[in-house]
Design a protein around this motif. Structure first.
Motif, PDB file in Angstrom:
ATOM      1  N   ALA A   4       0.851  -1.198   0.000  1.00 61.25           N
ATOM      2  CA  ALA A   4       0.000   0.000   0.000  1.00 61.25           C
ATOM      3  C   ALA A   4       0.878   1.236   0.000  1.00 61.25           C
ATOM      4  N   SER A   5       0.353   2.297  -0.611  1.00 61.02           N
ATOM      5  CA  SER A   5       1.077   3.568  -0.621  1.00 61.02           C
ATOM      6  C   SER A   5       0.057   4.697  -0.748  1.00 61.02           C
ATOM      7  N   ASN A   6       0.266   5.751  -0.019  1.00 66.27           N
ATOM      8  CA  ASN A   6      -0.660   6.880  -0.054  1.00 66.27           C
ATOM      9  C   ASN A   6       0.135   8.181   0.045  1.00 66.27           C
ATOM     10  N   TYR A   7      -0.256   9.175  -0.753  1.00 70.21           N
ATOM     11  CA  TYR A   7       0.455  10.457  -0.749  1.00 70.21           C
ATOM     12  C   TYR A   7      -0.590  11.557  -0.816  1.00 70.21           C
ATOM     13  N   HIS A   8      -0.549  12.479   0.127  1.00 67.08           N
ATOM     14  CA  HIS A   8      -1.563  13.518   0.161  1.00 67.08           C
ATOM     15  C   HIS A   8      -0.949  14.834   0.630  1.00 67.08           C
ATOM     16  N   VAL A   9      -1.170  15.884  -0.153  1.00 65.55           N
ATOM     17  CA  VAL A   9      -0.574  17.201   0.112  1.00 65.55           C
ATOM     18  C   VAL A   9      -1.662  18.231   0.313  1.00 65.55           C
TER      19      VAL A   9
ATOM     20  N   ILE B 106      -0.815  17.929   4.659  1.00 64.82           N
ATOM     21  CA  ILE B 106      -1.372  17.787   6.000  1.00 64.82           C
ATOM     22  C   ILE B 106      -0.526  18.732   6.856  1.00 64.82           C
ATOM     23  N   SER B 107      -1.164  19.723   7.446  1.00 66.03           N
ATOM     24  CA  SER B 107      -0.427  20.805   8.100  1.00 66.03           C
ATOM     25  C   SER B 107       0.560  21.367   7.082  1.00 66.03           C
ATOM     26  N   ASN B 108       1.862  21.371   7.386  1.00 62.19           N
ATOM     27  CA  ASN B 108       2.856  21.909   6.449  1.00 62.19           C
ATOM     28  C   ASN B 108       3.545  20.825   5.640  1.00 62.19           C
ATOM     29  N   THR B 109       3.021  19.616   5.706  1.00 60.91           N
ATOM     30  CA  THR B 109       3.786  18.452   5.260  1.00 60.91           C
ATOM     31  C   THR B 109       3.114  17.744   4.095  1.00 60.91           C
ATOM     32  N   ALA B 110       3.939  17.269   3.166  1.00 63.21           N
ATOM     33  CA  ALA B 110       3.469  16.323   2.144  1.00 63.21           C
ATOM     34  C   ALA B 110       3.406  14.969   2.842  1.00 63.21           C
ATOM     35  N   ALA B 111       2.187  14.538   3.165  1.00 66.94           N
ATOM     36  CA  ALA B 111       2.027  13.370   4.045  1.00 66.94           C
ATOM     37  C   ALA B 111       1.991  12.091   3.223  1.00 66.94           C
ATOM     38  N   ALA B 112       2.687  11.081   3.709  1.00 67.47           N
ATOM     39  CA  ALA B 112       2.768   9.823   2.973  1.00 67.47           C
ATOM     40  C   ALA B 112       2.741   8.643   3.923  1.00 67.47           C
TER      41      ALA B 112
END
Ligand code: DHB
Ligand code: FE
Length: 284
Positions: free
Chosen positions: A259-264, A266-272
């Motif tokens: 599994a892999s997830n990437y979402h930009v 979250i707060s100041n972060t590119a969350a993965a």
């Protein structure tokens, strides 16, 4: 015989802990990130690891700038989280595994690493948030913790190569451990983010994608940049990818992405989030 069952890589943004406390998982802002943990929960439920070896960075809770080890390994019977001012906390203490910690310490020293050994240690959001994400409903933690702390905060930082090699030394130590535990390796932090200065809010999706694409099949690709290059590419806190690199090094078998997830953002972060199964080569 013990087994390294897999690797779980995740951002550790403190705001995630606050969102969990407020039950905001289905809120439109948070859902795309939390949904990345649905397959992780399913896999953890199936594989049920007994130990989590967590590569992370301390942000000033246990180590401050006056005493900053490059590498530190916990060997405490229990670890506690303390409120660092992010407004998250009240978390259950984390049971340790001193025998396994000392085995790892002995083996990595034999591999010519020189970690600080910590028989008492507090852990910050970089351990606490990933635990809350992985086991949100746990009455007691289902895993014992071995925390391995990497300096990603104060220069000079360790090189990516050194972090990958540390992880590999830990992986060899885990392979030679005579216990019968199922071991989960975790790497926390990243991906790109910078919290302060002129570049506050900086995110680099190209570099993040490069890391996500290569961390499993080809972690050596991440060695083409040194730590200062990574600060430039990923932001001054994005260099937390060093924790991922070390954790990847500890996966000693065939690594299969589940599994892999990437979402930009979250707060100041590119969350993965990324989950890999570790399939050991069978002896011939
Ligand atoms: C944030 C991210 C981090 O990795 C951290 O340690 C603290 C804060 C953030 O994006 O808010
Ligand atoms: Fe961080």
């Amino acid at each position: 015989m013990s087994e390294i069952v897999g690797g779980l890589f995740t951002s550790h943004v403190p705001g995630i802990g606050a969102a969990i406390a407020k039950g905001l998982q289905d809120d439109p802002y948070w859902k795309p990130f939390f949904d990345g943990f649905i397959p992780v929960h399913r896999w953890l439920e199936q594989r049920r690891p007994d130990v989590a070896v967590v590569f992370y960075n301390d942000h000033g809770l246990n180590f401050f700038l006056d005493k900053m080890p490059t590498f530190a390994i916990g060997a405490a019977p229990e670890y506690r989280h303390e409120d660092e001012g992010w407004g998250i906390g009240g978390y259950k203490p984390y049971p340790g595994h001193p025998d396994l910690s000392w085995h790892i310490i002995e083996q990595v020293v034999a591999s010519e690493f020189d970690p600080v050994t910590c028989q008492s240690m507090t852990v910050d959001h970089a351990v606490a948030v990933p635990f809350e994400l992985c086991w949100p409903d746990a009455k007691a933690w289902p895993v014992k913790l071995v925390p391995i702390c990497i300096n990603t905060v104060q220069h000079p930082l360790p090189s990516p190569k050194r972090c990958l090699e540390l992880g590999r030394a830990v992986g060899r130590a885990l392979r030679s451990w005579k216990g019968d535990e199922k071991i989960l390796v975790m790497g926390t932090g990243g991906l790109s983010h910078q919290l302060e200065g002129k570049r506050a809010g900086f995110i680099n999706t190209d570099y993040d994608r490069f890391c996500l694409n290569n961390i499993g099949p080809n972690p050596e690709a991440l060695l083409r940049h040194d730590s200062l290059d990574i600060v430039e590419l990923a932001g001054s806190q994005g260099v937390e990818i060093l924790n991922w690199l070390a954790a990847r090094g500890a996966l000693t078998g065939d690594v299969v992405e589940l599994a892999s997830n990437y979402h930009v953002p979250i707060s100041n972060t590119a969350a993965a989030t990324a989950l890999f199964e570790n399939r050991e080569f069978l002896p011939a």
